[in-house]
Design an enzyme around this catalytic site. Structure first.
Site, PDB file in Angstrom:
ATOM      1  N   TRP A 149       0.761  -1.504   0.007  1.00 38.48           N
ATOM      2  CA  TRP A 149       0.481   0.352   0.192  1.00 38.48           C
ATOM      3  C   TRP A 149       1.010   1.057   0.023  1.00 38.48           C
ATOM      4  CZ3 TRP A 149      -1.423  -3.908   3.964  1.00 38.48           C
ATOM      5  CH2 TRP A 149      -2.721  -4.468   3.333  1.00 38.48           C
ATOM      6  N   HIS A 167      -6.856   1.827   3.390  1.00 38.52           N
ATOM      7  CA  HIS A 167      -8.198   0.424   3.339  1.00 38.52           C
ATOM      8  C   HIS A 167      -9.512   0.853   4.027  1.00 38.52           C
ATOM      9  CE1 HIS A 167      -5.208  -2.154   5.998  1.00 38.52           C
ATOM     10  NE2 HIS A 167      -4.974  -0.886   6.430  1.00 38.52           N
ATOM     11  N   ARG A 193      -4.826   5.282  -2.686  1.00 36.19           N
ATOM     12  CA  ARG A 193      -3.670   4.382  -2.304  1.00 36.19           C
ATOM     13  C   ARG A 193      -3.158   5.248  -3.450  1.00 36.19           C
ATOM     14  NH1 ARG A 193      -5.718  -1.905  -2.168  1.00 36.19           N
ATOM     15  NH2 ARG A 193      -6.196  -1.516   0.019  1.00 36.19           N
ATOM     16  N   GLN A 207     -13.767   1.488  -0.120  1.00 33.69           N
ATOM     17  CA  GLN A 207     -14.656  -0.181   0.541  1.00 33.69           C
ATOM     18  C   GLN A 207     -15.386  -0.246   1.335  1.00 33.69           C
ATOM     19  OE1 GLN A 207     -10.623  -1.402   2.222  1.00 33.69           O
ATOM     20  NE2 GLN A 207     -10.240  -2.100   0.271  1.00 33.69           N
ATOM     21  N   VAL A 250      -5.487 -11.436   8.871  1.00 36.26           N
ATOM     22  CA  VAL A 250      -6.824 -12.666   9.565  1.00 36.26           C
ATOM     23  C   VAL A 250      -5.398 -13.785   9.103  1.00 36.26           C
ATOM     24  CG1 VAL A 250      -8.655 -11.136   8.859  1.00 36.26           C
ATOM     25  CG2 VAL A 250      -7.126 -12.327   7.055  1.00 36.26           C
ATOM     26  N   ALA A 292     -13.467 -11.412   9.345  1.00 36.11           N
ATOM     27  CA  ALA A 292     -13.890 -10.014   8.438  1.00 36.11           C
ATOM     28  C   ALA A 292     -13.486  -9.966   7.443  1.00 36.11           C
ATOM     29  CB  ALA A 292     -12.640  -9.016   9.193  1.00 36.11           C
TER      30      ALA A 292
HETATM   31  C1  FA5 Z   1      -7.658  -4.746   1.453  1.00 41.69           C
HETATM   32  O1  FA5 Z   1      -7.938  -4.014   1.486  1.00 41.69           O
HETATM   33  C2  FA5 Z   1      -8.063  -4.948   2.494  1.00 41.69           C
HETATM   34  N1  FA5 Z   1      -8.626  -4.687   3.961  1.00 41.69           N
HETATM   35  C3  FA5 Z   1      -9.026  -6.543   2.912  1.00 41.69           C
HETATM   36  C4  FA5 Z   1      -9.277  -7.041   3.546  1.00 41.69           C
HETATM   37  C5  FA5 Z   1     -10.254  -6.711   5.200  1.00 41.69           C
HETATM   38  C6  FA5 Z   1      -8.960  -8.515   4.363  1.00 41.69           C
HETATM   39  C7  FA5 Z   1     -10.520  -7.528   6.541  1.00 41.69           C
HETATM   40  C8  FA5 Z   1      -8.919  -9.199   4.789  1.00 41.69           C
HETATM   41  C9  FA5 Z   1     -10.087  -9.012   6.763  1.00 41.69           C
HETATM   42  P1  FA5 Z   1      -7.337  -5.411  -0.720  1.00 41.69           P
HETATM   43  O2  FA5 Z   1      -6.117  -4.148  -1.418  1.00 41.69           O
HETATM   44  O3  FA5 Z   1      -7.007  -6.329  -1.572  1.00 41.69           O
HETATM   45  O4  FA5 Z   1      -7.350  -5.536   0.445  1.00 41.69           O
HETATM   46  O5  FA5 Z   1      -8.802  -4.831  -1.477  1.00 41.69           O
HETATM   47  C10 FA5 Z   1     -10.027  -5.246  -0.833  1.00 41.69           C
HETATM   48  C11 FA5 Z   1     -10.941  -5.160  -2.347  1.00 41.69           C
HETATM   49  O6  FA5 Z   1     -10.903  -3.539  -2.386  1.00 41.69           O
HETATM   50  C12 FA5 Z   1     -10.243  -5.765  -3.881  1.00 41.69           C
HETATM   51  O7  FA5 Z   1     -10.766  -6.865  -3.531  1.00 41.69           O
HETATM   52  C13 FA5 Z   1     -10.659  -4.751  -4.137  1.00 41.69           C
HETATM   53  O8  FA5 Z   1     -12.357  -4.888  -4.661  1.00 41.69           O
HETATM   54  C14 FA5 Z   1     -11.263  -2.871  -3.687  1.00 41.69           C
HETATM   55  N2  FA5 Z   1     -10.127  -2.277  -4.556  1.00 41.69           N
HETATM   56  C15 FA5 Z   1      -8.539  -2.561  -3.632  1.00 41.69           C
HETATM   57  N3  FA5 Z   1      -7.395  -1.287  -4.720  1.00 41.69           N
HETATM   58  C16 FA5 Z   1      -8.546  -0.678  -4.929  1.00 41.69           C
HETATM   59  C17 FA5 Z   1      -7.973  -0.013  -5.840  1.00 41.69           C
HETATM   60  N4  FA5 Z   1      -7.184   0.372  -6.860  1.00 41.69           N
HETATM   61  N5  FA5 Z   1      -9.184   0.876  -7.266  1.00 41.69           N
HETATM   62  C18 FA5 Z   1     -10.541   0.164  -6.450  1.00 41.69           C
HETATM   63  N6  FA5 Z   1     -11.006  -0.687  -5.932  1.00 41.69           N
HETATM   64  C19 FA5 Z   1      -9.787  -1.504  -5.187  1.00 41.69           C
END
Ligand code: FA5
Length: 324
Positions: A149, A167, A193, A207, A250, A292
């Protein structure tokens, strides 16, 4: 005499319909050569017995007419300003009625699906501190997960740890610090980000974090809840895929994808809350278990509305936005 003048002046005032005719009326009755002024001037030459009576009656009438004048003048002026600011000769145009942004609509739809499943909804701050965004989520300073990130840091006097949250997961610790289990909550909000954009990645996006904590929560509760969510949003025929994934907060971790024209789009990360996260907020990890998840409403909206490029949502093109 004064009685007749009063009736006549008030009757004439009823005919006044413009600033010009009001001015004419004022000159007629209250002006230097006006009818009432003439009477007031002649009072001195009247016999003693009439002077007092006519003097006080005509003064009362003067006050009354001046009052009426002051009341009517601003009304006529405001009518005038309406006419002068609106060009009534322009052809009519249709009113432009606004609507909800598609991301607002999808967040509301997802939130109401979870509310129906018994979840509370809480919102948090977009400006965070490292402690919640990383430390309490078992992401220590030198952990490689921090590199995932690239962060937008905030320049604040006397603070080096302020950032735009990457996030919504920091809300997990904030909620647990202030609540005793059982917990069943979702927290929608914006994240940021510092990353290159493409058709499925924006640098700012939303999110919806979910957190469930209790004494008997298992991995099958996680899967059951997320399947139910997918069924409610995409219908029961849409294909859903779970895969193992890694998030430091997790254990075990998964991600969930939805079928997209024969391919898959990842919509969320999830897993069982790591014991270290429970310890960080003062929960006993032997007593409590939980799961979560963090999902991306933009990706979900792409799948729901068949949008090829995530960047369209915030390009502010009304030709795109007015289709929803
Ligand atoms: C996370 O951000 C973790 N905090 C999620 C999590 C929460 C995992 C609780 C376990 C327990 P990740 O970076 O994969 O994970 O992002 C989660 C979701 O946010 C992705 O599946 C996507 O749907 C969305 N997302 C992530 N980055 C972007 C982006 N740059 N643009 C749009 N959507 C995004």
């Amino acid at each position: 005499m004064i009685g007749q003048l009063k009736n006549k002046s008030l009757a004439d005032l009823k005919l006044v319909n413009s600033l010009d005719s009001l001015e004419e009326w004022r000159v007629n009755y209250l002006g230097r050569k006006g009818e009432l002024t003439k009477i007031l001037r002649s009072i001195g030459s009247l016999p003693d017995d009439q002077r007092k009576k006519i003097g006080s009656e005509s003064n009362l009438l003067r006050v009354l007419l001046e009052d009426q004048y002051k009341k009517i003048k601003p009304k006529l002026e405001s009518n005038l300003s309406v006419y002068s600011s609106v060009d009534i000769t322009l052809p009519g145009r249709k009113d432009h009625i606004g609507r909800l942004h598609p991301i607002t609509s999808i967040i509301r739809e997802i939130s109401s699906a979870f509310a129906d499943m018994g979840f509370n909804i809480v919102e948090g701050t977009e400006s965070e501190i490292e402690h919640y965004n990383f430390d309490l989520l078992n992401i220590p300073f030198d952990h490689p997960a921090r590199d995932q990130w690239d962060t937008i840091w905030l320049d604040r006097p006397n603070r080096k740890d302020n950032l735009l949250r990457t996030h919504t997961s920091p809300m997990q610790a904030r909620i647990m610090e202030n609540t005793e289990p059982p917990i069943r909550v979702i927290t929608p909000g914006k994240c940021y980000r510092y990353e290159a954009t493409d058709s499925t990645h924006e640098w700012h996006f939303h999110q919806i974090e979910g957190l469930v904590v209790g004494e008997n929560i298992s991995f099958s509760d996680l899967k059951g809840t997320l399947y139910e969510f997918a069924k409610r949003i995409f219908g029961s025929d849409r294909k859903v895929r779970f895969r193992c994934d890694f998030f430091p907060f997790v254990e075990p971790g998964v991600d969930m994808s939805i079928d997209w024209k024969g391919d898959w789009i990842e919509i969320l990360g999830a897993g069982m809350v790591h014991p270290k996260v429970f310890q960080g907020v003062g929960y006993d990890p032997d007593k409590y278990k939980g799961f979560a998840f963090g999902m991306g409403p933009e990706r979900i909206a792409m799948l729901r509305y068949n949008i090829e490029d995530i960047r369209q949502f915030f390009s502010n093109d009304l030709r795109f936005l007015s289709q929803f």
